[in-house]
Design a protein around this motif. Structure first.
Motif, PDB file in Angstrom:
ATOM      1  N   PRO A 245       0.729  -1.026  -0.091  1.00  0.00           N
ATOM      2  CA  PRO A 245      -0.014   0.041   0.065  1.00  0.00           C
ATOM      3  C   PRO A 245       0.793   1.316   0.005  1.00  0.00           C
ATOM      4  CG  PRO A 245      -0.774  -1.569   1.643  1.00  0.00           C
ATOM      5  CD  PRO A 245       0.461  -2.031   1.295  1.00  0.00           C
ATOM      6  N   GLU A 246       1.781   1.200   0.803  1.00  0.00           N
ATOM      7  CA  GLU A 246       2.869   2.461   0.755  1.00  0.00           C
ATOM      8  C   GLU A 246       3.610   2.459  -0.570  1.00  0.00           C
ATOM      9  OE1 GLU A 246       2.862   0.206   3.478  1.00  0.00           O
ATOM     10  OE2 GLU A 246       3.161   1.170   5.149  1.00  0.00           O
ATOM     11  N   MET A 247       3.957   1.478  -1.172  1.00  0.00           N
ATOM     12  CA  MET A 247       4.489   1.603  -2.464  1.00  0.00           C
ATOM     13  C   MET A 247       3.686   2.180  -3.484  1.00  0.00           C
ATOM     14  SD  MET A 247       7.175  -1.259  -3.842  1.00  0.00           S
ATOM     15  CE  MET A 247       6.072  -2.486  -4.209  1.00  0.00           C
ATOM     16  N   LEU A 248       2.520   1.791  -3.356  1.00  0.00           N
ATOM     17  CA  LEU A 248       1.289   2.424  -4.197  1.00  0.00           C
ATOM     18  C   LEU A 248       1.160   3.811  -4.084  1.00  0.00           C
ATOM     19  CD1 LEU A 248      -1.459  -0.473  -4.497  1.00  0.00           C
ATOM     20  CD2 LEU A 248      -0.223   0.430  -6.382  1.00  0.00           C
ATOM     21  N   MET A 249       1.179   4.085  -2.917  1.00  0.00           N
ATOM     22  CA  MET A 249       0.994   5.648  -2.709  1.00  0.00           C
ATOM     23  C   MET A 249       2.130   6.527  -2.912  1.00  0.00           C
ATOM     24  SD  MET A 249      -0.874   5.878   1.226  1.00  0.00           S
ATOM     25  CE  MET A 249      -0.062   4.776   1.998  1.00  0.00           C
ATOM     26  N   ALA A 250       3.160   5.838  -2.840  1.00  0.00           N
ATOM     27  CA  ALA A 250       4.447   6.545  -3.216  1.00  0.00           C
ATOM     28  C   ALA A 250       4.571   6.913  -4.773  1.00  0.00           C
ATOM     29  CB  ALA A 250       5.703   5.870  -2.715  1.00  0.00           C
ATOM     30  N   ALA A 251       3.973   5.669  -5.134  1.00  0.00           N
ATOM     31  CA  ALA A 251       4.378   5.543  -6.771  1.00  0.00           C
ATOM     32  C   ALA A 251       3.244   6.536  -7.327  1.00  0.00           C
ATOM     33  CB  ALA A 251       3.893   4.195  -7.264  1.00  0.00           C
ATOM     34  N   GLN A 252       2.155   6.797  -6.547  1.00  0.00           N
ATOM     35  CA  GLN A 252       1.117   7.812  -6.937  1.00  0.00           C
ATOM     36  C   GLN A 252       1.607   9.126  -6.867  1.00  0.00           C
ATOM     37  OE1 GLN A 252      -1.660   6.690  -8.216  1.00  0.00           O
ATOM     38  NE2 GLN A 252      -2.172   9.067  -8.685  1.00  0.00           N
TER      39      GLN A 252
ATOM     40  N   GLY B 171       8.634   5.701 -12.847  1.00  0.00           N
ATOM     41  CA  GLY B 171       9.649   6.399 -11.860  1.00  0.00           C
ATOM     42  C   GLY B 171      11.149   6.252 -12.146  1.00  0.00           C
ATOM     43  N   ALA B 172      11.234   5.204 -12.691  1.00  0.00           N
ATOM     44  CA  ALA B 172      12.957   5.087 -13.021  1.00  0.00           C
ATOM     45  C   ALA B 172      13.275   5.569 -14.441  1.00  0.00           C
ATOM     46  CB  ALA B 172      13.203   3.582 -13.103  1.00  0.00           C
ATOM     47  N   GLY B 173      12.442   6.336 -14.905  1.00  0.00           N
ATOM     48  CA  GLY B 173      12.610   7.114 -16.261  1.00  0.00           C
ATOM     49  C   GLY B 173      12.583   6.490 -17.556  1.00  0.00           C
ATOM     50  N   PHE B 174      11.971   5.263 -17.459  1.00  0.00           N
ATOM     51  CA  PHE B 174      11.817   4.441 -18.629  1.00  0.00           C
ATOM     52  C   PHE B 174      10.406   5.073 -19.370  1.00  0.00           C
ATOM     53  CE2 PHE B 174      13.621   1.117 -16.209  1.00  0.00           C
ATOM     54  CZ  PHE B 174      14.905   0.943 -17.012  1.00  0.00           C
ATOM     55  N   ASN B 175      10.386   5.234 -20.573  1.00  0.00           N
ATOM     56  CA  ASN B 175       9.005   5.496 -21.303  1.00  0.00           C
ATOM     57  C   ASN B 175       8.151   4.038 -21.232  1.00  0.00           C
ATOM     58  OD1 ASN B 175       7.146   6.537 -23.154  1.00  0.00           O
ATOM     59  ND2 ASN B 175       8.231   5.483 -24.930  1.00  0.00           N
ATOM     60  N   VAL B 176       7.015   4.155 -20.755  1.00  0.00           N
ATOM     61  CA  VAL B 176       6.045   2.933 -20.471  1.00  0.00           C
ATOM     62  C   VAL B 176       5.117   2.926 -21.306  1.00  0.00           C
ATOM     63  CG1 VAL B 176       5.024   1.825 -18.894  1.00  0.00           C
ATOM     64  CG2 VAL B 176       7.114   2.519 -18.266  1.00  0.00           C
ATOM     65  N   VAL B 177       4.966   1.886 -22.018  1.00  0.00           N
ATOM     66  CA  VAL B 177       3.633   1.799 -22.773  1.00  0.00           C
ATOM     67  C   VAL B 177       2.746   0.704 -22.352  1.00  0.00           C
ATOM     68  CG1 VAL B 177       2.610   1.310 -25.299  1.00  0.00           C
ATOM     69  CG2 VAL B 177       5.097   2.663 -25.147  1.00  0.00           C
ATOM     70  N   ASP B 178       1.845   1.019 -21.610  1.00  0.00           N
ATOM     71  CA  ASP B 178       0.925   0.084 -20.764  1.00  0.00           C
ATOM     72  C   ASP B 178      -0.272  -0.199 -21.615  1.00  0.00           C
ATOM     73  OD1 ASP B 178      -0.712  -1.245 -19.215  1.00  0.00           O
ATOM     74  OD2 ASP B 178      -0.081  -0.066 -17.417  1.00  0.00           O
TER      75      ASP B 178
ATOM     76  N   SER C  31      12.668  -4.756  -7.750  1.00  0.00           N
ATOM     77  CA  SER C  31      13.738  -5.696  -8.522  1.00  0.00           C
ATOM     78  C   SER C  31      13.140  -5.834 -10.047  1.00  0.00           C
ATOM     79  CB  SER C  31      13.513  -6.954  -7.876  1.00  0.00           C
ATOM     80  OG  SER C  31      12.152  -7.742  -7.981  1.00  0.00           O
ATOM     81  N   ALA C  32      12.010  -5.391 -10.323  1.00  0.00           N
ATOM     82  CA  ALA C  32      11.460  -5.437 -12.012  1.00  0.00           C
ATOM     83  C   ALA C  32      12.323  -4.329 -12.627  1.00  0.00           C
ATOM     84  CB  ALA C  32      10.092  -5.511 -12.113  1.00  0.00           C
ATOM     85  N   VAL C  33      12.319  -3.113 -11.866  1.00  0.00           N
ATOM     86  CA  VAL C  33      13.140  -2.038 -12.556  1.00  0.00           C
ATOM     87  C   VAL C  33      14.713  -2.356 -12.466  1.00  0.00           C
ATOM     88  CG1 VAL C  33      13.975   0.363 -11.975  1.00  0.00           C
ATOM     89  CG2 VAL C  33      11.618  -0.228 -11.608  1.00  0.00           C
ATOM     90  N   GLU C  34      15.365  -3.106 -11.492  1.00  0.00           N
ATOM     91  CA  GLU C  34      16.527  -3.304 -11.662  1.00  0.00           C
ATOM     92  C   GLU C  34      16.906  -4.117 -12.761  1.00  0.00           C
ATOM     93  OE1 GLU C  34      18.936  -1.940 -10.038  1.00  0.00           O
ATOM     94  OE2 GLU C  34      17.252  -0.770  -9.228  1.00  0.00           O
ATOM     95  N   LEU C  35      15.898  -5.293 -13.027  1.00  0.00           N
ATOM     96  CA  LEU C  35      16.028  -6.199 -14.031  1.00  0.00           C
ATOM     97  C   LEU C  35      16.080  -5.530 -15.298  1.00  0.00           C
ATOM     98  CD1 LEU C  35      15.886  -9.360 -14.747  1.00  0.00           C
ATOM     99  CD2 LEU C  35      13.677  -9.222 -14.814  1.00  0.00           C
TER     100      LEU C  35
ATOM    101  N   MET D 256       6.751   2.018 -11.476  1.00  0.00           N
ATOM    102  CA  MET D 256       7.947   2.007 -11.001  1.00  0.00           C
ATOM    103  C   MET D 256       8.627   2.110 -11.948  1.00  0.00           C
ATOM    104  SD  MET D 256       8.310   1.498  -7.521  1.00  0.00           S
ATOM    105  CE  MET D 256       9.860   0.938  -7.074  1.00  0.00           C
ATOM    106  N   MET D 257       8.553   1.729 -13.168  1.00  0.00           N
ATOM    107  CA  MET D 257       9.230   1.602 -14.421  1.00  0.00           C
ATOM    108  C   MET D 257       9.399   3.300 -14.782  1.00  0.00           C
ATOM    109  SD  MET D 257      10.462  -1.283 -15.605  1.00  0.00           S
ATOM    110  CE  MET D 257      10.156  -2.858 -15.468  1.00  0.00           C
TER     111      MET D 257
END
Ligand code: B12
Length: 208
Positions: free
Chosen positions: A59-66, A113-120, A197-201, A110-111
């Motif tokens: 839940p905190e990770m979601l809030m931070a991401a938001q 947030g890590a600066g990637f261009n994300v196509v969802d 860890s998906a971001v790190e990967l 998170m992706m």
């Protein structure tokens, strides 16, 4: 100093404050790369580290991401204009037959947030749609999510379709029932069990 305030505002999940401080930096003509990397991205890296250490939970990770997304929305128009370079494109979606999207959204955020261009691509995405999106967007990584054991075969079909189409993008997979052994079995390029860890990967695969 003000950039450190953005970092702190993300860590306290204060979206309004993140937006206000980010806008203030933009108005002041601050270096956008620095606002993005030292403010927003490093805050999400910190959140990821705290999550891994068991100090923060989903839940905190979601809030931070938001909160981070609030700042990112302000920077986005400037990022696209060549003011700073995208770190590569990630095409992401939940595989065919599967409607679970909470984990996928978290990885997606998170992706970003890590600066990637994300196509969802959303949920219930078939192999052809992943292939087309990977081509259209010159994806570096294609990320597949599945929460049902019954939709794991759709992951295999998608990984195969991407390889058969001759697309060079790396495939990564995840979701509660998915394991490294399954990733090895279907020849996916990577697996991880949570969003940080998906971001790190993704970073590791793009650097390779
Ligand atoms: C919420 C939920 C739902 C919601 C989904 C809402 C939504 N918008 O997503 C609703 C109610 C709609 C739902 C429906 C169903 N569900 Co459901 N659901 C869940 C539940 C409780 C939580 C899932 C979740 O969001 N977890 C939180 C997120 C953050 O975790 P996560 O998804 O695992 O993601 C993390 C990692 O896995 C990883 N990750 C995720 N994706 C990716 C991708 C990549 C590339 C990488 C690297 C990492 C990664 O990072 C994420 C963040 O850390 C789970 C139980 C559970 N504990 O998993 C059941 C569960 C997944 N559901 C289940 C079932 C059976 C169903 C239904 C079939 C029920 C029914 N009879 O209708 C339907 C299926 C609908 C469909 N076709 O998809 C079963 C699956 C059993 C199985 N073995 O297959 C579970 C396990 C519940 C159970 N114990 O029975 N569900």
């Amino acid at each position: 100093m003000a950039i450190n305030d953005i970092f702190q505002a993300v860590l306290t999940f204060d979206e309004a404050k993140v937006k206000e401080l980010t806008q203030a930096e933009v108005d002041a003509g601050s270096d956008i790369d620095s606002v993005l990397n030292d403010g927003l991205i490093s805050a999400m890296d910190e959140v990821g580290a705290k999550f891994s250490a068991g100090e923060l939970f989903v839940p905190e990770m979601l809030m931070a991401a938001q909160a981070m997304k609030g700042g990112l929305e302000i920077l986005k128009p400037l990022l696209g204009s060549g003011a700073t370079e995208s770190k590569g494109t990630v095409v992401i979606g939940t595989v065919k037959g599967d409607l679970h999207d909470i984990g996928k959204n978290l990885v997606s955020m998170m992706m970003e947030g890590a600066g990637f261009n994300v196509v969802d691509l959303g949920v219930d995405v078939d192999a052809e749609k992943f292939v087309q999106a990977a081509k259209d967007n010159n994806a570096a990584v294609v990320a597949l999510s599945a929460l049902l054991t019954t939709t794991m075969p759709a992951m295999e079909a998608t990984v195969n379709a991407i390889k058969e189409a001759g697309i060079s993008a790396k495939t990564i997979i995840g979701g509660a029932p998915v394991t490294q052994a399954f990733a090895d079995q279907i020849n996916a390029d990577g697996y991880s069990d949570d969003a940080p860890s998906a971001v790190e990967l993704a970073r590791k695969l793009m650097a390779a």
